[in-house]
Design a protein around this motif. Structure first.
Motif, PDB file in Angstrom:
ATOM      1  N   ILE A   1       0.855  -1.187   0.000  1.00  0.00           N
ATOM      2  CA  ILE A   1       0.000   0.000   0.000  1.00  0.00           C
ATOM      3  C   ILE A   1       0.888   1.234   0.000  1.00  0.00           C
ATOM      4  O   ILE A   1       1.847   1.307   0.774  1.00  0.00           O
ATOM      5  N   VAL A   2       0.593   2.202  -0.852  1.00  0.00           N
ATOM      6  CA  VAL A   2       1.318   3.475  -0.854  1.00  0.00           C
ATOM      7  C   VAL A   2       0.359   4.596  -0.472  1.00  0.00           C
ATOM      8  O   VAL A   2      -0.731   4.718  -1.043  1.00  0.00           O
ATOM      9  N   GLN A   3       0.773   5.391   0.502  1.00  0.00           N
ATOM     10  CA  GLN A   3      -0.007   6.554   0.943  1.00  0.00           C
ATOM     11  C   GLN A   3       0.733   7.834   0.576  1.00  0.00           C
ATOM     12  O   GLN A   3       1.933   7.963   0.816  1.00  0.00           O
ATOM     13  N   PHE A   4      -0.004   8.788   0.006  1.00  0.00           N
ATOM     14  CA  PHE A   4       0.518  10.148  -0.116  1.00  0.00           C
ATOM     15  C   PHE A   4      -0.534  11.099   0.423  1.00  0.00           C
ATOM     16  O   PHE A   4      -1.724  10.774   0.483  1.00  0.00           O
TER      17      PHE A   4
ATOM     18  N   GLU B   1       5.342   0.289  -7.535  1.00  0.00           N
ATOM     19  CA  GLU B   1       4.458  -0.815  -7.924  1.00  0.00           C
ATOM     20  C   GLU B   1       3.487  -1.189  -6.809  1.00  0.00           C
ATOM     21  O   GLU B   1       3.448  -2.343  -6.342  1.00  0.00           O
ATOM     22  N   PRO B   2       2.685  -0.243  -6.353  1.00  0.00           N
ATOM     23  CA  PRO B   2       1.744  -0.544  -5.263  1.00  0.00           C
ATOM     24  C   PRO B   2       0.564  -1.382  -5.727  1.00  0.00           C
ATOM     25  O   PRO B   2       0.146  -1.321  -6.890  1.00  0.00           O
ATOM     26  N   ASP B   3       0.025  -2.163  -4.806  1.00  0.00           N
ATOM     27  CA  ASP B   3      -1.232  -2.860  -5.055  1.00  0.00           C
ATOM     28  C   ASP B   3      -2.420  -1.942  -4.790  1.00  0.00           C
ATOM     29  O   ASP B   3      -3.490  -2.111  -5.380  1.00  0.00           O
ATOM     30  N   LEU B   4      -2.221  -0.968  -3.900  1.00  0.00           N
ATOM     31  CA  LEU B   4      -3.292  -0.087  -3.470  1.00  0.00           C
ATOM     32  C   LEU B   4      -2.702   1.296  -3.222  1.00  0.00           C
ATOM     33  O   LEU B   4      -1.617   1.407  -2.641  1.00  0.00           O
ATOM     34  N   ILE B   5      -3.392   2.351  -3.659  1.00  0.00           N
ATOM     35  CA  ILE B   5      -2.933   3.727  -3.454  1.00  0.00           C
ATOM     36  C   ILE B   5      -3.970   4.468  -2.617  1.00  0.00           C
ATOM     37  O   ILE B   5      -5.171   4.404  -2.892  1.00  0.00           O
TER      38      ILE B   5
ATOM     39  N   ALA C   1      -2.754   1.233  -9.648  1.00  0.00           N
ATOM     40  CA  ALA C   1      -2.768   0.236  -8.575  1.00  0.00           C
ATOM     41  C   ALA C   1      -3.871  -0.767  -8.881  1.00  0.00           C
ATOM     42  O   ALA C   1      -5.043  -0.381  -8.986  1.00  0.00           O
ATOM     43  N   PRO C   2      -3.543  -2.045  -9.024  1.00  0.00           N
ATOM     44  CA  PRO C   2      -4.542  -3.031  -9.447  1.00  0.00           C
ATOM     45  C   PRO C   2      -5.710  -3.202  -8.481  1.00  0.00           C
ATOM     46  O   PRO C   2      -6.805  -3.578  -8.897  1.00  0.00           O
ATOM     47  N   GLN C   3      -5.500  -2.926  -7.189  1.00  0.00           N
ATOM     48  CA  GLN C   3      -6.578  -3.079  -6.208  1.00  0.00           C
ATOM     49  C   GLN C   3      -7.313  -1.769  -5.927  1.00  0.00           C
ATOM     50  O   GLN C   3      -8.150  -1.701  -5.032  1.00  0.00           O
ATOM     51  N   GLY C   4      -6.980  -0.716  -6.684  1.00  0.00           N
ATOM     52  CA  GLY C   4      -7.752   0.505  -6.585  1.00  0.00           C
ATOM     53  C   GLY C   4      -7.027   1.686  -5.973  1.00  0.00           C
ATOM     54  O   GLY C   4      -5.939   1.556  -5.401  1.00  0.00           O
ATOM     55  N   LYS C   5      -7.668   2.857  -6.107  1.00  0.00           N
ATOM     56  CA  LYS C   5      -7.163   4.125  -5.582  1.00  0.00           C
ATOM     57  C   LYS C   5      -8.283   4.768  -4.773  1.00  0.00           C
ATOM     58  O   LYS C   5      -9.407   4.923  -5.273  1.00  0.00           O
ATOM     59  N   PHE C   6      -7.971   5.152  -3.540  1.00  0.00           N
ATOM     60  CA  PHE C   6      -8.991   5.657  -2.626  1.00  0.00           C
ATOM     61  C   PHE C   6      -8.532   6.960  -1.994  1.00  0.00           C
ATOM     62  O   PHE C   6      -7.345   7.194  -1.814  1.00  0.00           O
ATOM     63  N   TRP C   7      -9.505   7.796  -1.622  1.00  0.00           N
ATOM     64  CA  TRP C   7      -9.157   9.088  -1.021  1.00  0.00           C
ATOM     65  C   TRP C   7     -10.183   9.477   0.029  1.00  0.00           C
ATOM     66  O   TRP C   7     -11.295   8.935   0.069  1.00  0.00           O
ATOM     67  N   ILE C   8      -9.773  10.406   0.906  1.00  0.00           N
ATOM     68  CA  ILE C   8     -10.659  11.000   1.894  1.00  0.00           C
ATOM     69  C   ILE C   8     -10.506  12.519   1.838  1.00  0.00           C
ATOM     70  O   ILE C   8      -9.509  13.042   1.349  1.00  0.00           O
ATOM     71  N   TYR C   9     -11.505  13.209   2.379  1.00  0.00           N
ATOM     72  CA  TYR C   9     -11.455  14.666   2.451  1.00  0.00           C
ATOM     73  C   TYR C   9     -10.505  15.118   3.559  1.00  0.00           C
ATOM     74  O   TYR C   9     -10.483  14.553   4.653  1.00  0.00           O
ATOM     75  N   GLY C  10      -9.760  16.204   3.284  1.00  0.00           N
ATOM     76  CA  GLY C  10      -9.053  16.948   4.304  1.00  0.00           C
ATOM     77  C   GLY C  10      -9.745  18.275   4.523  1.00  0.00           C
ATOM     78  O   GLY C  10     -10.695  18.629   3.803  1.00  0.00           O
ATOM     79  N   ASN C  11      -9.282  19.037   5.489  1.00  0.00           N
ATOM     80  CA  ASN C  11      -9.938  20.317   5.780  1.00  0.00           C
ATOM     81  C   ASN C  11      -9.810  21.301   4.622  1.00  0.00           C
ATOM     82  O   ASN C  11     -10.737  22.053   4.327  1.00  0.00           O
TER      83      ASN C  11
END
Length: 282
Positions: free
Chosen positions: A57-60, A85-89, A117-127
């Motif tokens: 998993i890679v987080q930015f 080469e992340p599986d998930l971002i 990323a083969p398992q998807g890319k996900f995000w959340i809101y920041g302020n």
């Protein structure tokens, strides 16, 4: 020491101090913000299914585009993330510094689309994503770039018949986070990762069946001094500022130092950071 020698040495010390101050200013503004650190963490837990061994998993986080962080820099970051080469971002909030003043364009969407990323890319809101009337703009941008929003909701990451829960909270400062709602579909046996922009929410999250919390928001303090540490962090990032924290017997918190800068365009002893998390079943 005579008066002349004293004055000469004092003047020399003053000039040295001024020189170092100028050098530190140049370093903090022009050099360190470009010195990306990749922090590698291994997460081992018996609830992680065997099929997720070596799952990466890679987080930015906290790019703050528009405030001394450009699309050209983002393009380089995208290349570095794909090179891992992340599986998930995962993106944990604050894409743009001031959404109401940003020059939105298709190139940003194209760059975010390029992340792979083969398992998807996900995000959340920041302020900053909610601020400046950015809520809908950010949603449309990430949606067009094939990212999935987790806003008090969860998804099941599946592989070879096994799975774990990935959940996400709304922003704590300008949104309405609901921890219980975000994980209401998990089963007792599910390994659970929760995305929360603000790290200090961990003190509430620990009361729920969550194994890992991944956060940003703090920028690691952005400016840190020897023997003193960070000088300032925003609300909800005052207790947990940088790195790994054991919150309870179950919950571990990881706080990312972010990519861009905000308020002041400096980083000192606090490099921009990517996190990689490699899962292992014990």
């Amino acid at each position: 020491m005579n008066r002349r020698t004293f004055l000469k040495r004092s003047l020399g010390s003053l000039l040295t101090l001024l020189g170092l101050s100028g050098g530190s200013y140049f370093y903090a503004r022009e050099i360190e913000p470009a010195l990306l650190t990749i922090t590698e963490e291994t997460i081992t837990d018996p609830q992680i299914p065997d099929t997720f061994n070596q799952f990466k998993i890679v987080q930015f986080s906290d790019t703050h585009l528009g405030f001394h962080y450009t699309l050209e820099q983002l393009e380089s970051l995208v290349s570095q993330i794909n090179g891992l080469e992340p599986d998930l971002i995962l993106f944990t909030g604050d894409l743009v510094d001031e959404p109401n003043n940003y020059d939105w364009n298709n190139k940003l969407i194209q760059l975010l689309q390029t992340l792979d990323a083969p398992q998807g890319k996900f995000w959340i809101y920041g302020n900053h994503d909610h601020g400046g009337y950015g809520t809908d703009i950010l949603y449309d941008t990430f949606n067009a770039a094939d990212f999935t929003l987790l806003q008090n909701s969860a998804t099941r990451i599946q592989k070879d018949g096994a799975s774990f829960i990935l959940a996400g909270l709304d922003d704590a400062m300008l949104g309405n986070p609901d921890i219980g709602r975000s994980i209401e579909e998990r089963a007792d046996s599910d390994f659970t990762i929760l995305l929360a922009h603000e790290p200090d929410l961990a003190d509430a999250v620990k009361e729920y069946p969550v194994d890992i919390q991944i956060s940003g928001h703090s920028h690691g303090g952005q400016v840190r001094l020897p023997f003193i540490g960070h000088l300032y962090t925003p609300a909800y990032a005052e207790k947990y500022v940088q790195g790994k924290y054991t919150i309870s017997d179950r919950l571990t918190l990881y706080v990312n130092s972010g990519i861009g800068t905000t308020r002041l365009p400096y980083r000192f002893l606090c490099r921009p950071e990517l996190h990689t998390f490699t899962l292992h079943s014990s």
